[in-house]
Enzyme design. Structure first.
Site, PDB file in Angstrom:
ATOM      1  N   ARG A  71       0.857  -1.205   0.000  1.00  0.00           N
ATOM      2  CA  ARG A  71       0.000   0.000   0.000  1.00  0.00           C
ATOM      3  C   ARG A  71       0.880   1.238   0.000  1.00  0.00           C
ATOM      4  NH1 ARG A  71      -2.360   1.696   5.698  1.00  0.00           N
ATOM      5  NH2 ARG A  71      -0.725   0.897   7.046  1.00  0.00           N
ATOM      6  N   LYS A  91       1.679   6.744   0.588  1.00  0.00           N
ATOM      7  CA  LYS A  91       1.218   5.614   1.395  1.00  0.00           C
ATOM      8  C   LYS A  91      -0.301   5.591   1.316  1.00  0.00           C
ATOM      9  CE  LYS A  91       2.152   3.715   5.988  1.00  0.00           C
ATOM     10  NZ  LYS A  91       2.892   3.905   7.250  1.00  0.00           N
ATOM     11  N   ASP A 103      -6.381  -3.789   0.113  1.00  0.00           N
ATOM     12  CA  ASP A 103      -6.926  -2.816  -0.841  1.00  0.00           C
ATOM     13  C   ASP A 103      -5.903  -1.741  -1.226  1.00  0.00           C
ATOM     14  OD1 ASP A 103      -6.753  -1.394   1.503  1.00  0.00           O
ATOM     15  OD2 ASP A 103      -8.897  -0.959   1.681  1.00  0.00           O
ATOM     16  N   GLY A 104      -4.725  -1.789  -0.615  1.00  0.00           N
ATOM     17  CA  GLY A 104      -3.704  -0.788  -0.945  1.00  0.00           C
ATOM     18  C   GLY A 104      -4.021   0.601  -0.433  1.00  0.00           C
ATOM     19  N   ARG A 154       5.095  10.266   2.290  1.00  0.00           N
ATOM     20  CA  ARG A 154       6.194   9.995   3.223  1.00  0.00           C
ATOM     21  C   ARG A 154       7.521  10.360   2.585  1.00  0.00           C
ATOM     22  NH1 ARG A 154       6.388   4.232   6.152  1.00  0.00           N
ATOM     23  NH2 ARG A 154       6.726   3.393   4.066  1.00  0.00           N
ATOM     24  N   ARG A 161      15.133  -1.464   3.663  1.00  0.00           N
ATOM     25  CA  ARG A 161      14.870  -2.049   4.975  1.00  0.00           C
ATOM     26  C   ARG A 161      15.777  -3.252   5.181  1.00  0.00           C
ATOM     27  NH1 ARG A 161       9.002  -0.933   5.312  1.00  0.00           N
ATOM     28  NH2 ARG A 161       8.579   0.484   3.593  1.00  0.00           N
ATOM     29  N   ASP A 230      11.036  -5.835   8.317  1.00  0.00           N
ATOM     30  CA  ASP A 230      10.637  -4.975   7.193  1.00  0.00           C
ATOM     31  C   ASP A 230      10.323  -3.566   7.670  1.00  0.00           C
ATOM     32  OD1 ASP A 230       8.535  -6.732   8.326  1.00  0.00           O
ATOM     33  OD2 ASP A 230       7.187  -5.412   7.248  1.00  0.00           O
ATOM     34  N   ASN A 231      10.293  -3.362   8.980  1.00  0.00           N
ATOM     35  CA  ASN A 231      10.035  -2.027   9.516  1.00  0.00           C
ATOM     36  C   ASN A 231      11.283  -1.438  10.154  1.00  0.00           C
ATOM     37  OD1 ASN A 231       7.378  -2.214   8.673  1.00  0.00           O
ATOM     38  ND2 ASN A 231       6.642  -2.971  10.634  1.00  0.00           N
ATOM     39  N   ASP A 240       7.682   3.425   9.773  1.00  0.00           N
ATOM     40  CA  ASP A 240       6.457   2.654   9.937  1.00  0.00           C
ATOM     41  C   ASP A 240       5.769   2.911  11.266  1.00  0.00           C
ATOM     42  OD1 ASP A 240       5.073   1.103   7.999  1.00  0.00           O
ATOM     43  OD2 ASP A 240       6.998   0.174   7.553  1.00  0.00           O
TER      44      ASP A 240
HETATM   45  P1  AMP Z   1       3.106  -3.154   8.228  1.00  0.00           P
HETATM   46  O1  AMP Z   1       3.034  -4.168   9.332  1.00  0.00           O
HETATM   47  O2  AMP Z   1       2.161  -2.022   8.383  1.00  0.00           O
HETATM   48  O3  AMP Z   1       4.493  -2.697   7.997  1.00  0.00           O
HETATM   49  O4  AMP Z   1       2.599  -3.884   6.900  1.00  0.00           O
HETATM   50  C1  AMP Z   1       3.052  -5.156   6.541  1.00  0.00           C
HETATM   51  C2  AMP Z   1       2.770  -5.444   5.088  1.00  0.00           C
HETATM   52  O5  AMP Z   1       1.384  -5.428   4.802  1.00  0.00           O
HETATM   53  C3  AMP Z   1       3.422  -4.473   4.110  1.00  0.00           C
HETATM   54  O6  AMP Z   1       3.984  -5.208   3.061  1.00  0.00           O
HETATM   55  C4  AMP Z   1       2.268  -3.641   3.651  1.00  0.00           C
HETATM   56  O7  AMP Z   1       2.498  -3.145   2.353  1.00  0.00           O
HETATM   57  C5  AMP Z   1       1.114  -4.626   3.665  1.00  0.00           C
HETATM   58  N1  AMP Z   1      -0.181  -3.930   3.853  1.00  0.00           N
HETATM   59  C6  AMP Z   1      -0.616  -3.313   4.957  1.00  0.00           C
HETATM   60  N2  AMP Z   1      -1.825  -2.776   4.755  1.00  0.00           N
HETATM   61  C7  AMP Z   1      -2.185  -3.051   3.493  1.00  0.00           C
HETATM   62  C8  AMP Z   1      -3.344  -2.760   2.683  1.00  0.00           C
HETATM   63  N3  AMP Z   1      -4.364  -2.052   3.147  1.00  0.00           N
HETATM   64  N4  AMP Z   1      -3.340  -3.217   1.413  1.00  0.00           N
HETATM   65  C9  AMP Z   1      -2.302  -3.914   0.929  1.00  0.00           C
HETATM   66  N5  AMP Z   1      -1.220  -4.233   1.629  1.00  0.00           N
HETATM   67  C10 AMP Z   1      -1.128  -3.799   2.905  1.00  0.00           C
HETATM   68 MG    MG Z   2       5.826  -1.861   7.220  1.00  0.00          MG
END
Ligand code: AMP
Ligand code: MG
Length: 465
Positions: A71, A91, A103-104, A154, A161, A230-231, A240
């Protein structure tokens, strides 16, 4: 490519950051509001933008997964007047090849939350990604509830990462890993001597940035909440902002995130997790450290084993500054530990304890004082009396090291609620103004400095995805 949204509306724009990036803020404030909103929504691309979604992997709560910008879409890079290069990323701009079932999209509340907390971190002097703008999309996003959608812009030193390297390692092609490494080293550590020792020196530099960053987090009571690999950014910026929050009462085991059941990312566990994440980074780049695998492991271990000491050194330096100490004495660590133990036993507010030590006369009786705290203060005063520098310098050091204002959880919630439910941005603007001046001890804003009442339910955060 970003997916166009129905009715973009600019909610907040960071003029100071725009200026720093070498963008002309006037070109935004004077332009048609709809034009600006279209730009930050991804409806209209800036000239020469080449949108892309980055692949990455990561260990989430210890488990390896292949992820990617699900997303987020990188629009491009901006060379600032100071010569530094910045990633500009949207973002919440819609689906990408990495969106899986998502849904991105992003919701307005969490994007405003990222905006205000990253601004607070920046003002506190802590390396962080920043937020240039938030636009409301005019479209709903569907989570547990239907929420107003938003896109955040952002700005980051880069979006590389630990997980980016894990992805490259998983591809299994040494050339891919090598080219990623060369890119990262050139971007973040251009001073490193090229040659066979460069990857190890780079690993050490990345670890050093994390040791410093984690010490800063612990110095202001910051709980990141989701330190998955990844964060964690190679640049050493905080990245993040999902379930993060600041401590009220000091509690080393504090967890805010509703999904962190084991306390993996608890306040005091964060340095250990940073080291664990660095171990994943070291594993990923192992083939670059030495052609001989056993030697490579040995080299990586040297860096990893040094991490706790380096963290502790940064942390102690930070805590000394918080206590107004410039000289180093062997008893300092014990002095700090005694204070923290006392704070923990009293459930003392983290920020306000250090703030009180900064602005109050420690020799007098304080409201709600205890025997233990008072005697600790006498011990501290005695230690301070041995400082070689002038008392005024020590006092100034404390003022610069102990914030009067952090984004208090209740104030953040209140501001987000007003903004998302009533479209009232006043509380958000006010909060932003307060947290952008965290060391302004002359300002008296009890509503923004008050600790929550002991009966208040524990604050809970959600990933906001
Ligand atoms: P995060 O824990 O927020 O760093 O997210 C972990 C992963 O989930 C990342 O690869 C994000 O791109 C993906 N992600 C989080 N929210 C969405 C969303 N609404 N649609 C698609 N991918 C998402
Ligand atoms: Mg993340």
């Amino acid at each position: 490519m970003p997916t166009a949204v129905r009715e973009p509306r600019l909610v907040v724009f960071n003029e100071a950051l725009a200026r720093r990036l070498g963008l002309d803020p006037e070109s935004f404030t004077k332009a048609e509001a709809t034009e600006v909103a279209a730009l930050f929504a991804g409806n209209r691309l800036p000239e020469s933008a080449e949108p892309l979604a980055q692949a990455y992997a990561g260990h989430q709560f210890g488990r390896f997964t292949v992820l990617g910008d699900g997303r987020a879409i990188l629009l491009g890079e901006q060379r600032a007047p100071d010569g530094r290069l910045w990633d500009i990323q949207l973002k919440g701009p819609g689906r990408t090849p990495y969106s899986r079932g998502g849904d991105g999209r992003a919701a307005l509340g969490p994007m405003l939350r990222e905006y205000v907390i990253s601004e607070a971190m920046h003002a506190l002097g802590i390396p962080t990604t920043r937020s240039l703008a938030v636009v409301a999309t005019g479209e709903p996003v569907f989570r547990e509830q239907t929420l107003p959608g938003a896109v955040l812009t952002r700005v980051a030193a880069s979006h590389l990462r630990v997980g980016t390297f894990e992805f490259a390692a998983a591809v299994g092609d040494r050339d891919v890993l090598r080219s990623l490494f060369d890119y990262a080293a050139a971007r973040h550590d251009p001073g490193l001597e090229p040659g066979p020792d460069q990857p190890l020196a780079w690993l050490l530099a990345v670890a050093e940035r994390q040791a410093s960053l984690l010490a800063m987090w612990l110095g202001v009571g910051f709980v990141h909440g989701v330190m998955n690999t990844d964060n964690m950014a190679i640049s050493g910026e905080t990245i993040d902002y999902g379930p993060c929050a600041f401590l009220d009462a000091y509690s080393p085991g504090m967890v805010f995130s509703s999904i962190d059941h084991q306390g993996r990312y608890a306040f005091a566990n964060q340095p250990r997790i940073a080291q664990w994440n660095l171990a994943r980074l070291a594993e990923a780049v192992l083939p670059l450290l030495d052609a001989d695998e056993a030697r490579a492991v040995e080299k990586a271990n040297e860096v990893l084993e040094r991490f706790p000491t380096r963290f502790r050194e940064h942390w102690l330096a930070g805590m000394r500054a918080k206590l107004g100490l410039a000289d180093e004495e062997p008893g300092d660590a014990a002095l700090v530990d005694a204070l923290l133990e006392d704070m923990q036993s009293r459930q003392a507010d983290f920020t306000n304890t250090f703030r009180d030590l900064t602005v109050k006369d420690p020799s007098t009786q304080w409201d709600g004082d205890t025997e233990e705290f008072r005697s600790w203060r006498l011990r501290w005063m005695e230690r301070r009396s041995r400082e070689r520098g002038p008392a005024a310098t020590s006092q100034e050091r404390m003022r610069r090291s102990n914030p009067a204002y952090i984004p208090r959880n209740a104030r953040v919630e209140e501001a987000l609620e007003a903004a998302t439910k009533d479209g009232d941005l006043e509380p958000f603007g006010k909060l932003l103004d307060v947290v952008r001046n965290p060391y302004d001890h002359a300002r008296d804003l009890p509503r923004y400095s008050a600790a929550p009442s002991p009966e208040a339910p524990r604050y809970r955060t959600f990933c906001g995805t």
